[in-house]
Design a protein around this motif. Structure first.
Motif, PDB file in Angstrom:
ATOM      1  N   GLY A 136      50.204  32.219  52.048  1.00  0.00           N
ATOM      2  CA  GLY A 136      50.533  31.239  51.016  1.00  0.00           C
ATOM      3  C   GLY A 136      49.800  31.510  49.713  1.00  0.00           C
ATOM      4  O   GLY A 136      50.385  31.401  48.625  1.00  0.00           O
ATOM      5  N   LEU A 137      48.532  31.865  49.804  1.00  0.00           N
ATOM      6  CA  LEU A 137      47.776  32.203  48.599  1.00  0.00           C
ATOM      7  C   LEU A 137      48.401  33.397  47.887  1.00  0.00           C
ATOM      8  O   LEU A 137      48.535  33.412  46.659  1.00  0.00           O
ATOM      9  CB  LEU A 137      46.320  32.502  48.954  1.00  0.00           C
ATOM     10  N   LYS A 138      48.807  34.389  48.661  1.00  0.00           N
ATOM     11  CA  LYS A 138      49.439  35.573  48.079  1.00  0.00           C
ATOM     12  C   LYS A 138      50.732  35.202  47.368  1.00  0.00           C
ATOM     13  O   LYS A 138      51.008  35.671  46.255  1.00  0.00           O
ATOM     14  CB  LYS A 138      49.711  36.600  49.176  1.00  0.00           C
ATOM     15  N   ALA A 139      51.530  34.344  47.997  1.00  0.00           N
ATOM     16  CA  ALA A 139      52.788  33.909  47.378  1.00  0.00           C
ATOM     17  C   ALA A 139      52.543  33.148  46.084  1.00  0.00           C
ATOM     18  O   ALA A 139      53.387  33.150  45.181  1.00  0.00           O
ATOM     19  CB  ALA A 139      53.575  33.051  48.361  1.00  0.00           C
ATOM     20  N   ALA A 140      51.381  32.492  45.985  1.00  0.00           N
ATOM     21  CA  ALA A 140      51.042  31.726  44.787  1.00  0.00           C
ATOM     22  C   ALA A 140      50.374  32.581  43.720  1.00  0.00           C
ATOM     23  O   ALA A 140      50.060  32.083  42.633  1.00  0.00           O
ATOM     24  CB  ALA A 140      50.117  30.569  45.168  1.00  0.00           C
ATOM     25  N   GLY A 141      50.135  33.863  44.025  1.00  0.00           N
ATOM     26  CA  GLY A 141      49.528  34.750  43.053  1.00  0.00           C
ATOM     27  C   GLY A 141      48.019  34.861  43.151  1.00  0.00           C
ATOM     28  O   GLY A 141      47.360  35.337  42.222  1.00  0.00           O
ATOM     29  N   TYR A 142      47.438  34.429  44.278  1.00  0.00           N
ATOM     30  CA  TYR A 142      46.001  34.493  44.486  1.00  0.00           C
ATOM     31  C   TYR A 142      45.695  35.362  45.706  1.00  0.00           C
ATOM     32  O   TYR A 142      46.555  35.594  46.551  1.00  0.00           O
ATOM     33  CB  TYR A 142      45.418  33.098  44.733  1.00  0.00           C
ATOM     34  N   SER A 143      44.449  35.774  45.798  1.00  0.00           N
ATOM     35  CA  SER A 143      43.967  36.423  47.009  1.00  0.00           C
ATOM     36  C   SER A 143      42.715  35.686  47.473  1.00  0.00           C
ATOM     37  O   SER A 143      42.124  34.890  46.721  1.00  0.00           O
ATOM     38  CB  SER A 143      43.631  37.895  46.756  1.00  0.00           C
ATOM     39  N   ALA A 144      42.291  35.971  48.689  1.00  0.00           N
ATOM     40  CA  ALA A 144      41.075  35.339  49.205  1.00  0.00           C
ATOM     41  C   ALA A 144      39.876  35.665  48.328  1.00  0.00           C
ATOM     42  O   ALA A 144      38.949  34.845  48.191  1.00  0.00           O
ATOM     43  CB  ALA A 144      40.831  35.806  50.641  1.00  0.00           C
ATOM     44  N   ASP A 145      39.882  36.842  47.691  1.00  0.00           N
ATOM     45  CA  ASP A 145      38.751  37.243  46.849  1.00  0.00           C
ATOM     46  C   ASP A 145      38.667  36.433  45.556  1.00  0.00           C
ATOM     47  O   ASP A 145      37.628  36.439  44.890  1.00  0.00           O
ATOM     48  CB  ASP A 145      38.852  38.736  46.507  1.00  0.00           C
ATOM     49  N   ASP A 146      39.747  35.739  45.189  1.00  0.00           N
ATOM     50  CA  ASP A 146      39.734  34.926  43.972  1.00  0.00           C
ATOM     51  C   ASP A 146      39.006  33.605  44.170  1.00  0.00           C
ATOM     52  O   ASP A 146      38.615  32.957  43.188  1.00  0.00           O
ATOM     53  CB  ASP A 146      41.167  34.622  43.524  1.00  0.00           C
ATOM     54  N   VAL A 147      38.850  33.178  45.412  1.00  0.00           N
ATOM     55  CA  VAL A 147      38.261  31.865  45.704  1.00  0.00           C
ATOM     56  C   VAL A 147      36.764  31.906  45.421  1.00  0.00           C
ATOM     57  O   VAL A 147      36.040  32.747  45.947  1.00  0.00           O
ATOM     58  CB  VAL A 147      38.526  31.462  47.161  1.00  0.00           C
ATOM     59  N   THR A 148      36.288  30.981  44.572  1.00  0.00           N
ATOM     60  CA  THR A 148      34.866  30.939  44.223  1.00  0.00           C
ATOM     61  C   THR A 148      34.116  29.828  44.949  1.00  0.00           C
ATOM     62  O   THR A 148      32.897  29.900  45.095  1.00  0.00           O
ATOM     63  CB  THR A 148      34.686  30.755  42.708  1.00  0.00           C
ATOM     64  N   ILE A 149      34.840  28.787  45.386  1.00  0.00           N
ATOM     65  CA  ILE A 149      34.222  27.679  46.123  1.00  0.00           C
ATOM     66  C   ILE A 149      35.155  27.298  47.267  1.00  0.00           C
ATOM     67  O   ILE A 149      36.366  27.163  47.066  1.00  0.00           O
ATOM     68  CB  ILE A 149      33.997  26.437  45.230  1.00  0.00           C
TER      69      ILE A 149
END
Length: 330
Positions: free
Chosen positions: A136-149
């Motif tokens: 789901g994060l990938k579909a939204a344009g994010y990756s796990a590495d983008d998460v800061t908190i």
């Protein structure tokens, strides 16, 4: 002439549907070509996500999965006659013998932080159709590495299962925000040999390895700029809800304060099997949803119908769930 006009309208309508469907079909074909997979409609569906704005913040809700269970009256309204529970369900156009439980982690992009609230089941849930957060994060344009908190409402398995992947932190660039009372309870060896032992082991496996990067909070503490924690215990000993505000727009992430949009909200005093302290949980439901209804604040409930966001209207016996539509889009 009338027949000709109707035919033209039908042709135009069909063409319009084709134009609307085309982007989705092209996206599916492009993704299939990129992965070398077949583009037929029997392929696995794309992850379900929903994105909207809250002031200057961008929110993404991911459907981590669903679970269909039998006999709702054995989970909700356990202090009621089963027929009373069944009647409330059928009155609200729901089946009396089954219910669907959904799981909805949320991502809050503030511009300076990318905050993930709860993590779903992780890899352990994939065999039964859950554990869809990463996709789901990938579909939204994010990756796990983008998460800061990563902020956790509480430490039940469906909220912490995605913290670790293959023995390593799934969100390697993140710090963690965890309720102190919640962690103290689940990490304590006193849970061994009790009904809470399974939860204790899950916390030791998924949360304890991350404590060096964790901030432990209590009622009223800040999670990040624009985001504050509020204790709403009962479902678990240190269960938290999170207030988020940007440019005067507000939303409360209520976690598991209410676990069903009819059985928990319309009847907040009914006991729920999953609530550890049932009386305290009912008090927390009243407190949190009285505030939400009175102040007309949007809320995101982890187990509400996807995309799990809406409002609560005060009723004589409880609260009516009003799902969001276009309020955040204009």
């Amino acid at each position: 002439m009338a027949i000709s006009t109707r035919m033209k309208r039908r042709t135009l309508f069909a063409a319009g549907l084709g134009l609307l469907a085309a982007p989705m079909i092209l996206r599916q074909k492009a993704e299939a070509a990129a992965t070398g997979e077949s583009s037929n409609m029997n392929a696995a569906p794309l992850p379900e996500i929903n994105q909207f704005k809250l002031g200057s913040y961008k929110l993404t809700v991911v459907r981590d999965g669903i679970n269909i269970s039998e006999k709702p009256y054995e989970t909700f309204g356990t202090n009621q006659d089963p027929e009373t529970v069944k009647t409330l369900l059928t009155t609200n156009f729901l089946p009396a013998d089954k219910f669907v439980n959904g799981y909805s982690p949320a991502l809050i992009d503030t511009g300076s932080d990318v905050i993930l609230v709860d993590t779903g089941f992780g890899a352990g849930g994939r065999a039964r159709g859950a554990g869809q957060l990463a996709e789901g994060l990938k579909a939204a344009g994010y990756s796990a590495d983008d998460v800061t908190i990563v902020a956790l409402t509480h430490l039940h398995g469906d909220h912490i299962g995605g913290l670790m992947e293959n023995g390593a932190p799934a969100f390697k660039n993140a710090r963690y925000v965890i309720g102190q009372a919640e962690y103290d309870f689940w990490s304590n060896k006193a849970r061994e040999g009790t009904p809470a032992e399974g939860g204790h082991k899950a916390v030791l496996a998924n949360v304890t390895p991350l404590v060096e990067k964790a901030t432990f909070i209590k009622d009223g503490d800040s999670v990040a700029s624009g985001m504050t924690a509020m204790l709403a215990a009962g479902h678990s000993p240190g269960h938290m809800v999170f207030h988020v505000e940007s440019e005067g727009k507000r939303l409360v992430l209520t976690g598991d304060t209410a676990n069903h949009y009819i059985l928990s909200l319309l009847r907040p005093d009914w006991e729920v099997r999953f609530d550890m302290d049932k009386a305290q949980a009912a008090t927390a439901r009243r407190k949190v949803f009285d505030m939400i209804a009175t102040d007309k604040i949007a809320f995101l409930g982890y187990h509400m119908p996807f995309p799990a966001v809406g409002f609560a209207e005060k009723q004589e016996t409880g609260y009516r769930f009003v799902p969001k539509t276009y309020q955040f889009d204009i």
